[in-house]
Design a protein around this motif. Structure first.
Motif, short mmCIF file in Angstrom:
data_model
loop_
_atom_site.label_atom_id
_atom_site.label_comp_id
_atom_site.label_asym_id
_atom_site.label_seq_id
_atom_site.Cartn_x
_atom_site.Cartn_y
_atom_site.Cartn_z
N VAL A 11 0.98 -0.72 0.00
CA VAL A 11 -0.38 -0.12 0.53
C VAL A 11 0.98 1.21 0.01
CG1 VAL A 11 -1.71 1.45 1.82
CG2 VAL A 11 -1.88 -0.98 0.68
N SER A 12 2.01 1.55 0.66
CA SER A 12 2.97 1.99 0.64
C SER A 12 3.26 3.22 0.16
CB SER A 12 4.18 2.29 1.88
OG SER A 12 4.47 0.67 1.71
N PHE A 13 3.15 1.87 -1.83
CA PHE A 13 4.03 2.72 -3.47
C PHE A 13 2.71 3.52 -3.92
CE2 PHE A 13 6.01 -1.59 -3.02
CZ PHE A 13 7.55 -0.63 -2.83
N TRP A 14 1.51 3.26 -2.92
CA TRP A 14 0.24 4.09 -3.46
C TRP A 14 0.52 5.40 -2.05
CZ3 TRP A 14 0.12 -1.52 -5.23
CH2 TRP A 14 -0.28 -1.20 -6.36
N ALA A 15 -0.44 4.93 -0.99
CA ALA A 15 -0.58 6.27 0.26
C ALA A 15 0.42 6.21 1.00
CB ALA A 15 -2.42 5.73 0.30
N VAL A 16 1.71 6.63 1.32
CA VAL A 16 2.46 6.47 1.56
C VAL A 16 1.95 7.15 3.53
CG1 VAL A 16 4.20 7.66 2.93
CG2 VAL A 16 4.28 6.98 1.05
N GLY A 17 0.42 7.88 3.01
CA GLY A 17 0.62 8.47 4.68
C GLY A 17 -0.82 7.40 5.06
N SER A 18 -1.81 6.65 4.93
CA SER A 18 -2.38 5.75 4.97
C SER A 18 -2.07 4.70 5.09
CB SER A 18 -3.40 5.91 4.17
OG SER A 18 -3.27 5.13 2.78
N ARG A 19 -0.83 4.34 5.59
CA ARG A 19 -0.07 3.01 6.12
C ARG A 19 -0.83 2.14 7.07
NH1 ARG A 19 5.65 2.32 8.86
NH2 ARG A 19 5.63 4.89 9.19
N GLU A 20 -0.95 3.20 7.95
CA GLU A 20 -1.89 2.97 8.69
C GLU A 20 -3.20 1.49 8.76
OE1 GLU A 20 -3.25 3.73 14.01
OE2 GLU A 20 -2.61 5.67 12.01
N ALA A 21 -3.75 2.00 7.74
CA ALA A 21 -4.66 1.26 7.51
C ALA A 21 -4.49 -0.23 7.82
CB ALA A 21 -5.71 2.28 6.67
N ALA A 22 -3.55 -0.52 7.21
CA ALA A 22 -2.98 -2.24 6.56
C ALA A 22 -2.42 -3.01 8.19
CB ALA A 22 -2.15 -1.67 6.21
N ASN A 23 -2.48 -1.96 9.44
CA ASN A 23 -2.89 -2.55 11.04
C ASN A 23 -3.78 -3.23 10.69
OD1 ASN A 23 0.06 -1.57 10.65
ND2 ASN A 23 -0.28 -0.18 12.67
N ALA A 24 -4.84 -2.71 10.44
CA ALA A 24 -6.55 -3.44 10.92
C ALA A 24 -6.09 -5.05 10.04
CB ALA A 24 -7.58 -2.48 9.97
N VAL A 25 -4.99 -5.07 8.99
CA VAL A 25 -5.69 -6.20 9.05
C VAL A 25 -4.29 -7.38 9.92
CG1 VAL A 25 -5.27 -7.75 6.40
CG2 VAL A 25 -6.28 -6.25 6.57
N TYR B 166 -2.47 -6.35 12.53
CA TYR B 166 -2.78 -6.68 13.68
C TYR B 166 -3.89 -6.87 14.40
CZ TYR B 166 2.45 -4.60 14.83
OH TYR B 166 3.46 -4.51 15.01
N GLY B 167 -4.36 -6.70 13.45
CA GLY B 167 -6.24 -6.75 14.00
C GLY B 167 -6.33 -8.84 13.56
N GLY B 168 -5.57 -8.54 12.58
CA GLY B 168 -6.51 -10.30 12.46
C GLY B 168 -5.69 -11.23 13.40
N GLN B 169 -4.60 -11.16 13.79
CA GLN B 169 -3.59 -11.92 14.76
C GLN B 169 -4.96 -11.41 15.96
OE1 GLN B 169 -0.79 -12.35 16.87
NE2 GLN B 169 -0.93 -10.66 18.41
N ALA B 170 -5.37 -9.62 16.16
CA ALA B 170 -5.91 -9.68 17.86
C ALA B 170 -6.86 -11.25 17.18
CB ALA B 170 -6.27 -8.12 17.78
N ALA B 171 -8.14 -11.20 16.24
CA ALA B 171 -9.02 -11.00 15.67
C ALA B 171 -9.01 -13.20 16.28
CB ALA B 171 -9.65 -11.47 14.44
N ASN B 172 -7.70 -14.07 15.90
CA ASN B 172 -7.10 -15.24 15.45
C ASN B 172 -7.32 -15.64 17.15
OD1 ASN B 172 -7.62 -16.03 13.13
ND2 ASN B 172 -5.98 -15.97 12.73
#
Lengths: 319, 269, 278
Positions: free
Chosen positions: B171-185, B187-193
């Motif tokens: 994602v950072s190749f397109w939108a560097v500023g929004s990279r935190e959103a990827a944490n949902a998948v 860190y969020g993914g590991q929390a969900a599991n």
């Protein structure tokens, strides 16, 4: 690879899309032509200076040649390869130095970086040892070889960068501002080294710089680019004959005086006791001017301004 | 790249990074501890939940601990080896990503190696501890099949999480500023599991469990190995799909990365 | 006129400066729009996960746990996600980075009080975060979950006061841990450990109400409870009547105590800098 040019650009263009804000949500889409139809070839074994003011398209060209950027149009071959498509293969045969971006491992001693690069490029061990020994000797790296890179002076680091870029015996070296910020001694060391590498190994060198002295001392040929187009492509000797002879003598008199009247110089600027005299080095010398001036008024201080690339490019536009 | 040579090179690059970090010893050690601490606190809060509700939809506390370990051990492995690709954003921003493209090695290989941080091992150790305890205490007759599925699940899980890191770093190749959103998948993914999937709402489960698809990391193999309650009514042979899903996720992630590199090469930033 | 007038003018100038600093900090925080949107997204996703688990816990215990319903717990999950940036659960490494690099020496010799300067910066940022990252997760949570809303309109006001106090406590915790860098020669690890400890004892992983009795008592005796658990107690009405006053008093008490601790540490850090020459 010896018969064909090391680098060939045929009508290369690069267009960026820039989006600017226009209101809260709307955006304008602008196309900016960073490089606009550039063609030139660099023969194997040549040493070419690539010049131009900031934002002229220098870096963009360099990035396309090294495979970091895809050209929007045109045909590009480097060492017979297509830079982007065959990037990794090309990487084995070229060396790149960015004056302001290190490729060394910041917290480790210089020698460790060399060792890592040996494995990154899979250089033949005997060849690697030989090269390291040779470069240590030529660039005088011995005394700071085991110092972490972060503690090196800029000049020491640049010598390390050059070594790092050349350890794998590249056929082509691209240097982006290799002398920026260096002191006179380091500049000299870098230039001598590049000259030797070019002469003894036949390495092709393409170099961008702001420093006209780099070009004068190193290159036989120079290219000037501005607004994405090649303004000039000629031998350094011819260029100097045609354009590089104007100098400015800055003189500060003891008192404020009227602009002086001299046969071979014109007053370009006048500010209090200071006057800027423009003259042609092929017509008169600074020494002759100074003695003329000394007869007219008492002089407090003197200096000679070398022309900057920017000035020369501006000069090219006027003519 | 031939693999034995590149493995050696990978080791050398990791070694260089560890030697660099070791120069800032205090930070290195405190960070290692803090990574262990967060894992312990996370697990403690799960234990506290289990004390309130010993029976999470038919799963015993030991079974939940097993599931937790099967979610966090592969995550710890991926975190240690691949989460360094997250640093792509920093390299793109600082303009140092160019340097990676100038070397005769894949950029992904380089970034995972040069940004490696040993301190992340701090996360792995406590979860391994929970895993060992759970394997020893869970009410299961261990046989070759179960051990085989367990090993496969750990490896595939690590690959799936790694793929998520790679995809989200792209994602950072397109939108560097929004990279935190990827944490949902990630860190969020590991929390969900960390909890059995059946505690979540249908649509959370649909997106994170089967869409992303995190269920195959921990819930599916745990349920099969433990022969635990199956309130979702999953087919019993779903475990065979794990390697297939893993390969699919990996291919998709590498595709995203490739697209990202190509985008970078066309925009230069 | 006399001294009182001069002092009044000085206090006025000081307050104007603080307001200016806070306003600039607010504006700076508001520049990162993409990052803010991304942050809201992540906070909300975690809100959904935590709310799901907590609602399941309530449902499996017959609808109520420790006096809290499923909607109370879901509300807790989203409110606490919204508070993360407002009270600074993850902190802010700006000050500790300045101390680590030595840049802080410049700040120490500024004619403005270091602590008040950073407090104003913190509050300005928190005010922006309250609007941009505090409210959206709760609103987005309300789409999928039944949430609890305060019983009385004035509870909103009390809640706002409590959140302001929570944010100041958050500041004092970070200020003290950042100053610890002066002695510990490391900040990154300390920052992280503080973050995780604060997160756990503030009630970010699990509401303190769901802790075993003894652990809840311990947690509530620590300042971190003032950052997340106490404001939500007020919001949910778990603290009512005189308990509200007690809750606010507790928060205010921690503010004063920790601001004081910060001042002591600051004075001794300054002395250390002066003695060692930076």
């Amino acid at each position: 690879m010896s018969d064909q040019p090391a680098i060939t650009l045929s009508d290369i263009g690069k267009t960026y899309v820039v989006r600017t804000k226009a209101g809260a949500l709307r955006r304008h889409r602008n196309e900016v032509k960073a490089v606009d139809g550039v063609s030139f070839a660099v023969e194997a074994g040549e040493m070419v200076g690539y010049l131009g003011p900031n934002g002229a398209g220098k870096s963009t060209t360099i990035k396309m040649i090294t495979g970091i950027l895809t050209p929007t149009s045109g045909r590009l071959r480097v060492l017979g390869l297509k830079p982007v498509a065959q990037r990794r293969m090309l990487a084995k045969h070229i060396g790149v130095v960015f004056g302001q971006r290190s490729q060394l491992w910041w917290d480790l001693p210089l020698i460790d970086s060399f060792d890592l690069l040996h494995h990154v490029y899979a250089t033949e061990p005997g060849r690697h040892k030989h090269n390291v020994a040779e470069f240590i000797d030529r660039l005088d790296l011995g005394e700071f070889l085991t110092t972490p890179v972060r503690q090196l002076s800029l000049g020491q680091r640049m010598r390390g960068e050059l070594t790092a870029a050349l350890l794998h015996d590249p056929e082509l070296v691209v240097l982006d501002e290799p002398t920026i910020g260096l002191d006179v001694v380091s500049k000299h060391a870098v230039r001598t080294f590049l000259q030797d590498v070019n002469a003894q190994r036949g390495t092709t060198v393409l170099l961008t710089t702001h420093d006209l002295d780099d070009v004068e001392q190193l290159c036989k040929r120079m290219l000037i680019i501005d607004h994405g187009r090649v303004l000039l492509d000629q031998s350094v000797a011819d260029f100097k004959k045609e354009h590089g002879t104007r100098r400015t003598l800055v003189v500060e008199f003891e008192h404020v005086v009227d602009p002086v009247q001299l046969a071979h110089a014109t007053v370009a600027r006048c500010e209090g006791p200071q006057q800027w005299l423009s003259f042609d080095r092929s017509v008169t010398t600074a020494a002759a001017l100074i003695s003329e001036l000394a007869e007219l008024h008492a002089i407090r201080d003197l200096s000679i301004d070398e022309p900057e690339i920017e000035d020369l490019v501006r000069g090219l536009y006027k003519s | 790249m031939d693999s034995p040579a590149s493995l050696g090179l990978y080791g050398r690059l990791l070694g260089a990074r560890v030697r660099s970090d070791w120069q800032y010893r205090t930070s290195f050690i405190t960070l290692l501890f803090s990574q262990a601490l967060v894992t312990v606190l996370e697990f403690v809060s799960i234990l506290l939940v289990l004390e309130l509700v010993p029976n999470l939809g038919g799963w015993t506390p030991t079974e939940v601990a097993f599931l937790y370990a099967l979610a966090t051990v592969p995550f710890g492995m991926a975190d240690l080896l691949m989460s360094s690709v997250e640093r792509t954003a920093n390299h793109v921003q600082a303009g140092t990503f160019d340097r990676l493209l100038l070397r005769p090695l894949p950029a992904l290989f380089q970034i995972s190696a040069i940004e490696f941080e040993l301190r992340r091992a701090g996360k792995l150790l406590p979860s391994l501890g929970v895993g060992v305890w759970a394997v020893a205490n869970v009410d299961v007759a261990w046989n070759a099949q179960r051990v085989g599925v367990l090993v496969m699940a750990v490896l595939c899980g690590a690959v799936i999480y790694s793929a998520l890191w790679v995809a989200s770093a792209s994602v950072s190749f397109w939108a560097v500023g929004s990279r935190e959103a990827a944490n949902a998948v990630t860190y969020g993914g590991q929390a969900a599991n960390q909890y059995p999937l059946h505690v979540y709402r249908n649509w959370v489960r649909a997106v994170l469990g089967w869409g992303i698809p995190l269920a195959f990391v921990s819930y599916v193999p745990s349920q099969w190995i433990l022969d635990a309650e199956n309130p979702l009514g999953m087919p019993s042979n779903l475990v065979v799909a794990i390697p297939v899903v893993t390969v699919a996720v990996l291919v998709a992630a590498l595709g995203c990365w490739g697209l990202g590199i190509r985008h970078y090469q066309s925009t230069g930033s | 006129m006399g001294d009182a007038g001069v002092d009044g003018a000085r206090v006025g100038a000081f307050l104007t400066l603080m307001v200016e600093v806070a306003r600039r900090s607010f504006r700076r925080a508001s520049h990162y729009r993409l990052a803010t949107a991304a942050g809201v997204f992540v906070n909300t996703v975690f809100g959904y996960l935590r709310a799901s688990v907590l609602v399941f816990v309530a449902a499996s215990s017959g609808g109520m746990v420790r006096g809290l319903s499923g909607s109370d717990l879901a509300t807790y999950a989203f409110m606490s996600q919204g508070l993360i940036m407002v009270v600074g659960v993850f902190g802010d490494t700006e000050l500790s980075d300045r101390i680590r690099t030595g840049d802080v020496v410049v700040d120490l010799y500024r004619p403005v009080d270091l602590q008040m300067w950073w407090l104003a910066t913190w509050i300005g940022k928190a005010a922006f975060q309250a609007a941009a990252r505090g409210i959206p997760p709760v609103v987005l949570g309300a789409i999928a979950f039944d949430l609890t809303w305060p019983d009385h309109w004035w509870l909103w006001l009390v809640f706002v006061v409590s959140v302001v106090l929570a944010s100041v406590v958050g500041f004092t915790v970070r200020f003290c841990s950042a100053l610890a860098t002066f002695w510990l020669l490391d900040s990154r690890g300390i920052d992280q450990m503080v973050t995780f400890t604060v997160g756990f004892f503030a009630g970010m992983l699990l509401p303190l109400t769901l802790f075993p009795q003894w652990l809840e008592t311990v947690a509530r005796a620590l300042p971190f409870a003032s950052m997340v658990q106490l404001p939500i107690d007020i919001y949910l009405g778990t603290a009512s009547g005189s308990e509200i006053v007690w809750t606010l008093a507790q928060q205010a008490g921690w503010c004063v105590a920790l601001l004081g601790l910060g001042r002591v540490m600051m004075a001794s850090a300054t002395r250390k800098v002066v003695v060692q020459g930076g």
